[in-house]
Scaffold this active site. Structure first.
Site, PDB file in Angstrom:
ATOM      1  N   GLN A 189      46.678  32.035  40.038  1.00  0.00           N
ATOM      2  CA  GLN A 189      45.722  32.980  40.634  1.00  0.00           C
ATOM      3  C   GLN A 189      46.476  33.930  41.584  1.00  0.00           C
ATOM      4  OE1 GLN A 189      44.495  29.323  40.680  1.00  0.00           O
ATOM      5  NE2 GLN A 189      44.208  30.070  38.614  1.00  0.00           N
TER       6      GLN A 189
ATOM      7  N   ALA B  71      44.224  36.804  30.034  1.00  0.00           N
ATOM      8  CA  ALA B  71      45.026  35.907  29.199  1.00  0.00           C
ATOM      9  C   ALA B  71      44.293  34.590  28.949  1.00  0.00           C
ATOM     10  CB  ALA B  71      46.376  35.646  29.871  1.00  0.00           C
TER      11      ALA B  71
ATOM     12  N   LYS C 148      54.897  45.655  36.038  1.00  0.00           N
ATOM     13  CA  LYS C 148      54.123  46.624  35.249  1.00  0.00           C
ATOM     14  C   LYS C 148      54.288  48.060  35.756  1.00  0.00           C
ATOM     15  CE  LYS C 148      50.792  44.758  32.802  1.00  0.00           C
ATOM     16  NZ  LYS C 148      49.662  43.988  32.246  1.00  0.00           N
TER      17      LYS C 148
ATOM     18  N   ARG D  54      35.446  13.543  47.611  1.00  0.00           N
ATOM     19  CA  ARG D  54      36.045  12.206  47.491  1.00  0.00           C
ATOM     20  C   ARG D  54      35.458  11.367  46.355  1.00  0.00           C
ATOM     21  NH1 ARG D  54      35.070  11.577  53.743  1.00  0.00           N
ATOM     22  NH2 ARG D  54      33.228  12.664  52.974  1.00  0.00           N
TER      23      ARG D  54
ATOM     24  N   GLY E 230      51.677  38.874  36.706  1.00  0.00           N
ATOM     25  CA  GLY E 230      52.868  38.718  35.864  1.00  0.00           C
ATOM     26  C   GLY E 230      53.733  37.553  36.330  1.00  0.00           C
ATOM     27  N   LYS E 231      53.102  36.583  37.009  1.00  0.00           N
ATOM     28  CA  LYS E 231      53.841  35.441  37.568  1.00  0.00           C
ATOM     29  C   LYS E 231      54.590  34.658  36.481  1.00  0.00           C
ATOM     30  CE  LYS E 231      49.913  33.948  39.169  1.00  0.00           C
ATOM     31  NZ  LYS E 231      49.071  35.108  38.848  1.00  0.00           N
ATOM     32  N   GLY E 232      53.927  34.481  35.322  1.00  0.00           N
ATOM     33  CA  GLY E 232      54.538  33.696  34.231  1.00  0.00           C
ATOM     34  C   GLY E 232      55.875  34.267  33.829  1.00  0.00           C
ATOM     35  N   LYS E 233      55.916  35.567  33.592  1.00  0.00           N
ATOM     36  CA  LYS E 233      57.166  36.219  33.191  1.00  0.00           C
ATOM     37  C   LYS E 233      58.230  36.061  34.284  1.00  0.00           C
ATOM     38  CE  LYS E 233      59.554  40.453  33.173  1.00  0.00           C
ATOM     39  NZ  LYS E 233      59.855  41.771  32.673  1.00  0.00           N
TER      40      LYS E 233
ATOM     41  N   GLY F   6      40.049  36.598  27.830  1.00  0.00           N
ATOM     42  CA  GLY F   6      39.991  37.812  26.998  1.00  0.00           C
ATOM     43  C   GLY F   6      39.113  38.904  27.591  1.00  0.00           C
TER      44      GLY F   6
ATOM     45  N   HIS G 203      49.315  32.204  32.131  1.00  0.00           N
ATOM     46  CA  HIS G 203      50.613  32.795  32.469  1.00  0.00           C
ATOM     47  C   HIS G 203      51.359  33.154  31.182  1.00  0.00           C
ATOM     48  CE1 HIS G 203      50.509  30.725  36.683  1.00  0.00           C
ATOM     49  NE2 HIS G 203      49.523  31.558  36.480  1.00  0.00           N
TER      50      HIS G 203
ATOM     51  N   ARG H 247      39.989  43.516  32.164  1.00  0.00           N
ATOM     52  CA  ARG H 247      40.229  43.457  33.612  1.00  0.00           C
ATOM     53  C   ARG H 247      39.812  44.778  34.240  1.00  0.00           C
ATOM     54  NH1 ARG H 247      46.214  41.253  32.507  1.00  0.00           N
ATOM     55  NH2 ARG H 247      45.749  39.059  32.130  1.00  0.00           N
TER      56      ARG H 247
HETATM   57  P1  GDP Z   1      50.087  35.912  35.335  1.00  0.00           P
HETATM   58  O1  GDP Z   1      48.781  35.198  35.256  1.00  0.00           O
HETATM   59  O2  GDP Z   1      50.386  36.382  36.720  1.00  0.00           O
HETATM   60  O3  GDP Z   1      51.232  35.134  34.755  1.00  0.00           O
HETATM   61  O4  GDP Z   1      49.934  37.237  34.459  1.00  0.00           O
HETATM   62  P2  GDP Z   1      49.251  37.326  32.998  1.00  0.00           P
HETATM   63  O5  GDP Z   1      50.150  36.700  32.007  1.00  0.00           O
HETATM   64  O6  GDP Z   1      47.847  36.857  33.036  1.00  0.00           O
HETATM   65  O7  GDP Z   1      49.159  38.893  32.819  1.00  0.00           O
HETATM   66  C1  GDP Z   1      50.275  39.710  32.899  1.00  0.00           C
HETATM   67  C2  GDP Z   1      50.385  40.524  31.595  1.00  0.00           C
HETATM   68  O8  GDP Z   1      51.279  41.595  31.773  1.00  0.00           O
HETATM   69  C3  GDP Z   1      50.933  39.727  30.436  1.00  0.00           C
HETATM   70  O9  GDP Z   1      50.379  40.207  29.240  1.00  0.00           O
HETATM   71  C4  GDP Z   1      52.430  40.021  30.489  1.00  0.00           C
HETATM   72  O10 GDP Z   1      53.064  39.889  29.215  1.00  0.00           O
HETATM   73  C5  GDP Z   1      52.412  41.449  30.920  1.00  0.00           C
HETATM   74  N1  GDP Z   1      53.546  41.888  31.739  1.00  0.00           N
HETATM   75  C6  GDP Z   1      54.233  41.201  32.692  1.00  0.00           C
HETATM   76  N2  GDP Z   1      55.139  42.006  33.283  1.00  0.00           N
HETATM   77  C7  GDP Z   1      55.012  43.212  32.705  1.00  0.00           C
HETATM   78  C8  GDP Z   1      55.652  44.490  32.902  1.00  0.00           C
HETATM   79  O11 GDP Z   1      56.510  44.659  33.761  1.00  0.00           O
HETATM   80  N3  GDP Z   1      55.235  45.523  32.115  1.00  0.00           N
HETATM   81  C9  GDP Z   1      54.264  45.390  31.170  1.00  0.00           C
HETATM   82  N4  GDP Z   1      53.927  46.437  30.456  1.00  0.00           N
HETATM   83  N5  GDP Z   1      53.648  44.207  30.957  1.00  0.00           N
HETATM   84  C10 GDP Z   1      54.009  43.147  31.719  1.00  0.00           C
HETATM   85  P1  IMO Z   2      46.317  33.532  36.856  1.00  0.00           P
HETATM   86  O1  IMO Z   2      47.071  32.314  37.314  1.00  0.00           O
HETATM   87  C1  IMO Z   2      42.924  36.183  37.379  1.00  0.00           C
HETATM   88  C2  IMO Z   2      39.212  34.397  38.834  1.00  0.00           C
HETATM   89  C3  IMO Z   2      38.045  34.349  37.892  1.00  0.00           C
HETATM   90  C4  IMO Z   2      36.899  34.446  38.874  1.00  0.00           C
HETATM   91  C5  IMO Z   2      37.396  33.609  40.051  1.00  0.00           C
HETATM   92  C6  IMO Z   2      36.916  32.172  40.044  1.00  0.00           C
HETATM   93  O2  IMO Z   2      46.417  33.783  35.396  1.00  0.00           O
HETATM   94  O3  IMO Z   2      46.676  34.720  37.689  1.00  0.00           O
HETATM   95  P2  IMO Z   2      37.500  30.009  38.629  1.00  0.00           P
HETATM   96  O4  IMO Z   2      37.552  29.783  37.146  1.00  0.00           O
HETATM   97  O5  IMO Z   2      38.792  29.776  39.320  1.00  0.00           O
HETATM   98  O6  IMO Z   2      36.372  29.293  39.283  1.00  0.00           O
HETATM   99  O7  IMO Z   2      37.167  31.584  38.788  1.00  0.00           O
HETATM  100  O8  IMO Z   2      38.809  33.643  39.972  1.00  0.00           O
HETATM  101  N1  IMO Z   2      40.461  33.778  38.321  1.00  0.00           N
HETATM  102  C7  IMO Z   2      41.512  34.465  37.923  1.00  0.00           C
HETATM  103  N2  IMO Z   2      41.705  35.801  37.806  1.00  0.00           N
HETATM  104  N3  IMO Z   2      43.930  35.331  37.109  1.00  0.00           N
HETATM  105  C8  IMO Z   2      43.760  34.008  37.243  1.00  0.00           C
HETATM  106  O9  IMO Z   2      44.780  33.134  37.108  1.00  0.00           O
HETATM  107  C9  IMO Z   2      42.503  33.512  37.624  1.00  0.00           C
HETATM  108  N4  IMO Z   2      41.990  32.281  37.821  1.00  0.00           N
HETATM  109  C10 IMO Z   2      40.739  32.457  38.262  1.00  0.00           C
HETATM  110  O10 IMO Z   2      38.067  35.436  36.999  1.00  0.00           O
HETATM  111  O11 IMO Z   2      36.748  35.767  39.317  1.00  0.00           O
HETATM  112 MG    MG Z   3      46.988  35.313  34.171  1.00  0.00          MG
END
Ligand code: GDP
Ligand code: IMO
Ligand code: MG
Length: 420
Positions: free
Chosen positions: A221, A296, A328, A142, A14-17, A299, A40, A302
């Site tokens: 990640q 995200a 979450k 390199r 949930g880093k994006g949020k 698709g 994100h 997880r």
């Molecule tokens: P990130 O890669 O760390 O930015 O996370 P993602 O966006 O890939 O996945 C997090 C998902 O959880 C997204 O669909 C967010 O909208 C959702 N999310 C984030 N915080 C919360 C929360 O506190 N509760 C719920 N239910 N969903 C959340």
């Molecule tokens: P965010 O920033 C979750 C996972 C892939 C795979 C491994 C290697 O949204 O949290 P790569 O494409 O980097 O060579 O894949 O890492 N992976 C992630 N899993 N969130 C991510 O990014 C990821 N980025 C890569 O599913 O297992």
């Molecule tokens: Mg993500």
């Protein structure tokens, strides 16, 4: 000073949020590693937006967003994303800056990623197929092309040289897909990239810090996917931990202030590799359904399981985490009983340390049960409204990892976060 927000698990915490939530307190938001493997999610004007290359501070007017030199950049994804962001009235020519050291992902990196995964069969990494591994291999080997090379008169010949090298590798893999359409959109996207702001990130950011500006470094990640400290070889190809901020942006470790680590209240992983607390049962299904746990970026469903405190304590240690943000939490609202992993059983012995051979040994998680709070928490705004069973759950985590949980996110919306 630089504060950092990064993931403490296997990504998607949930880093994006969280970055979007904290961005108003900063002048600059900078991605320091990773590439379009990241996805994100944040909500802008109630609409869902997923960012892969652009930092998650982009929707705040007058904030500088930087793609740092530690990032690998796919120009095609960037162009698509810039168009999507522009639809919200954001002027990327004003708000977005790219380091000249940023490495470029070329179409053959994507092809190599695919060919490499295919060749691994059942032992594949589960890569996002965005070309991340091959792009970082060309960096450490390199051979890479960098954004600052774009205006060099030798760029095309350098590209052809790299393309030929990749072709030999692709021939070895017997990869025969036609990628000419990818190349066409790649060259179009490079023209767009040339119109954006390219900077010397290390001078830009250090001068800004000297002028008193506040920087937020955004991780992609998660720490368990770190190339050095994650569940190798089932990891990504960059340093996702706080140390990556220094090499990815060109800032000294002395400038790093708060390290905010993000963890889900439970745990997920997408792709292959060890996951000690994975629940391959109805409870895992329930977590997936209630948490909408589908990637995200790709698709893919997880994998879901209970929170793993052994791994969490480890990632807090290697990052120097000063505050934890638990996201979450609302996903657990309807569970009668919750569990946390407090130790690993390996060959009949218990340990609270992460083993080197995590990919090769069988781990039996030692689980401790907790009473669920069984309350809808999604509308809660202040700490004193949180159910006592949630407080007990959080207190246990605080005590185990030795770092305080300072925020609880109770829904995907911008305003669904409680400060403790
Ligand atoms: P990130 O890669 O760390 O930015 O996370 P993602 O966006 O890939 O996945 C997090 C998902 O959880 C997204 O669909 C967010 O909208 C959702 N999310 C984030 N915080 C919360 C929360 O506190 N509760 C719920 N239910 N969903 C959340
Ligand atoms: P965010 O920033 C979750 C996972 C892939 C795979 C491994 C290697 O949204 O949290 P790569 O494409 O980097 O060579 O894949 O890492 N992976 C992630 N899993 N969130 C991510 O990014 C990821 N980025 C890569 O599913 O297992
Ligand atoms: Mg993500």
């Amino acid at each position: 000073m630089v504060d950092v927000i990064l993931g403490l698990q296997w990504g998607d915490e949930g880093k994006g949020k969280i970055v979007d939530f904290f961005a108003p307190n900063y002048d600059i938001v900078a991605r320091f590693q990773g590439g379009p493997n990241a996805g994100h999610t944040l909500y802008v004007e109630g609409k869902k937006m997923v960012l892969h290359q652009i930092p998650s501070g982009i929707f705040h007017q007058n904030k500088v967003n930087i793609i740092g030199g530690g990032v690998v950049l796919d120009p095609v994804t960037l162009k698509r994303e810039c168009d999507a962001v522009a639809a919200y009235g954001i002027d990327v020519k004003k708000n977005l800056f790219i380091s000249e050291r940023t490495n470029i992902i070329v179409p053959t990196h994507r092809a190599l990623d695919k060919a490499s995964e295919l060749s691994k069969g059942d032992s594949k990494i589960g890569s996002t197929l965005k070309g991340i591994g091959p792009a970082y291999m060309d960096k450490t080997g390199r051979n890479a092309l960098r954004v600052g090379d774009l205006l060099d008169k030798n760029f095309t010949s350098q590209y052809i040289k790299l393309r030929l090298k990749h072709q030999k590798l692709l021939d070895n893999f017997h990869f025969i897909e036609d990628i000419s359409a990818w190349e066409e959109e790649f060259f179009e996207a490079l023209e767009f990239l040339k119109t954006l702001n390219v900077i010397n990130c290390e001078y830009y950011i250090n001068n800004a810090i000297k002028d008193g500006k506040k920087v937020l470094a955004e991780g992609a990640q998660g720490s368990m996917l770190d190339i050095d400290f994650g569940t190798f070889p089932f990891v990504t190809s960059s340093n996702t931990i706080s140390a990556g901020v220094c090499t990815g942006l060109g800032v000294s470790p002395k400038l790093i202030n708060e390290v905010l680590g993000v963890t889900k209240a439970y745990c997920t992983r997408v792709g292959s590799g060890p996951f000690p607390t994975e629940l391959e049962n109805e409870t895992g299904e329930e977590l997936r359904k209630l948490g909408s746990e589908f990637g995200a970026t790709t698709g893919r469903p997880r994998r879901c399981g209970w929170i793993d405190l052994v791994a969490l304590k480890y990632t807090c240690m290697i990052n120097g985490v000063t505050q934890v943000i638990m996201t979450k939490a609302d996903v657990l609202d309807s569970f009668k009983e919750l569990q946390m992993c407090t130790a690993y059983g390996i060959n009949g012995k218990e340990t609270k340390e992460l083993p080197f051979q995590i990919s090769r040994v069988k781990i039996d998680p030692v689980l401790e049960a907790f009473k669920g709070w069984n309350t809808d928490t999604t509308k809660i705004k202040s700490a004193n409204e949180l159910p006592s069973d949630m407080n007990n759950y959080i207190d246990f985590i605080n005590h185990y990892i030795g770092v305080p949980v300072k925020f609880v996110s109770n829904g995907p919306g911008r305003d669904q976060i409680v400060s403790l």
